[in-house]
Enzyme design. Structure first.
Site, PDB file in Angstrom:
ATOM      1  N   ASP A 186       0.854  -1.174   0.000  1.00 35.20           N
ATOM      2  CA  ASP A 186       0.000   0.000   0.000  1.00 35.20           C
ATOM      3  C   ASP A 186       0.898   1.234   0.000  1.00 35.20           C
ATOM      4  OD1 ASP A 186      -1.759   2.070   0.441  1.00 35.20           O
ATOM      5  OD2 ASP A 186      -2.769   1.145   2.148  1.00 35.20           O
ATOM      6  N   ASN A 241       3.138   4.242 -11.702  1.00 36.42           N
ATOM      7  CA  ASN A 241       1.817   4.388 -12.313  1.00 36.42           C
ATOM      8  C   ASN A 241       0.689   4.546 -11.303  1.00 36.42           C
ATOM      9  OD1 ASN A 241      -0.386   3.798 -14.474  1.00 36.42           O
ATOM     10  ND2 ASN A 241      -0.645   2.137 -12.978  1.00 36.42           N
ATOM     11  N   TYR A 245      -5.809  16.388  -7.536  1.00 37.08           N
ATOM     12  CA  TYR A 245      -5.266  15.421  -8.497  1.00 37.08           C
ATOM     13  C   TYR A 245      -4.417  16.145  -9.541  1.00 37.08           C
ATOM     14  CZ  TYR A 245      -5.028  11.903 -12.174  1.00 37.08           C
ATOM     15  OH  TYR A 245      -4.568  11.021 -13.129  1.00 37.08           O
ATOM     16  N   LYS A 248      -0.310  15.777 -10.267  1.00 40.08           N
ATOM     17  CA  LYS A 248       0.255  15.460 -11.574  1.00 40.08           C
ATOM     18  C   LYS A 248       1.160  16.592 -12.080  1.00 40.08           C
ATOM     19  CE  LYS A 248      -1.439  11.388 -11.880  1.00 40.08           C
ATOM     20  NZ  LYS A 248      -0.528  10.221 -11.747  1.00 40.08           N
ATOM     21  N   THR A 263     -10.184   3.442 -19.133  1.00 35.44           N
ATOM     22  CA  THR A 263      -9.805   2.505 -18.071  1.00 35.44           C
ATOM     23  C   THR A 263     -10.907   2.576 -17.013  1.00 35.44           C
ATOM     24  OG1 THR A 263      -8.601   4.138 -16.748  1.00 35.44           O
ATOM     25  CG2 THR A 263      -7.343   2.977 -18.455  1.00 35.44           C
TER      26      THR A 263
END
Length: 253
Positions: free
Chosen positions: A59, A86, A148, A152, A183
């Site tokens: 984790d 990833n 998020y 990134k 995805t």
């Protein structure tokens, strides 16, 4: 035999990375939280490609999990030639609605783990004079619309700085910045608004991974695996930030 370690390997882009790398003859180390899913993948990959597949359950939102993966990367007797950072996910609500513990966990997975694992890889690889680090970023990093996107943006900037510092070592660093990709990502985050977008807005995981691995082979630092998203990134960079924030603010990711 070259070996690649892939985080977030149990689904989405991570699973596609595992299949493409194994199909190309690389041994793979699969990292994720789900032991059952990783074990199932390992059986399928080994049977289909005849490469060695190792499962590492960890984790990355915990220091213990990240340390275990970093130790595997630094293992001199079992060298890792390609690290694919990833692992990542979007939260199901905006910053004002989320629990701060969930925000910190996401930061740990997408920022702290990338830093720690890249540090382990850079040290081990540069001592051997070869290797590559591939960080999965996002076109969202050019936008100002939530944590998020902020994570990134950090990944992209970090990779550029890392690539500069790795010059002359034989080790490369690459960040791939995909746009919307088919995805489980958006479904898991319950981002239903994206279902209304036209098909041309979406990329295929196979194409994103192929472009990313091709960029690694070229030792390219940044790659946007789509002409249209590359053009969008160029436009966003020159637009007034107030315009970008206004447009991006309609979505959480």
């Amino acid at each position: 035999m070259a070996t690649a370690l892939i985080t977030g390997a149990s689904s989405g882009l991570g699973e596609e990375f595992a299949w493409q790398l194994a199909s190309a003859g690389r041994d793979v180390v699969l990292v994720a939280r789900s032991k059952d899913r990783l074990s199932e993948m390992a059986q399928l990959l080994a049977g289909a490609t005849n490469v060695a597949v190792e499962v590492l359950v960890a984790d990355l939102s915990t220091q213990e999990g990240t340390a275990a993966v970093a130790a595997r990367i630094a293992d001199k007797d079992r060298p890792i030639d390609l690290l694919v950072n990833n692992a990542g996910y979007a939260l199901k609500a905006g910053f004002l609605e989320t629990d701060v513990a969930d925000e910190v966990a996401a930061l740990d997975v997408m920022v702290r783990a990338v830093l720690v694992l890249s540090h382990a890889a850079a040290g081990a690889m540069s001592s051997r004079g070869r290797g590559a680090i591939l960080n999965v970023s996002s076109i969202a990093g050019w936008l100002g619309n939530g944590t998020y996107a902020a994570h990134k943006a950090w990944v992209t900037s970090f990779t550029e700085g890392l690539a500069s510092q790795l010059k002359g070592t034989g080790v490369s660093a690459t960040a791939v910045l995909p746009g919307l990709t088919h995805t489980e990502f958006h479904e898991r985050a319950e981002l239903g608004d994206y279902d209304e977008l036209p098909e041309f807005a979406w990329l295929e995981a196979e194409d994103v991974v192929s472009a990313a691995l091709a960029a690694v082979r070229r030792r390219q630092v940044l790659v946007t695996p789509s002409v249209r998203y590359g053009a969008l990134a160029g436009i966003v960079k020159v637009l007034p930030r107030t315009w970008v924030r206004a447009a991006a603010g309609r979505n959480r990711v």
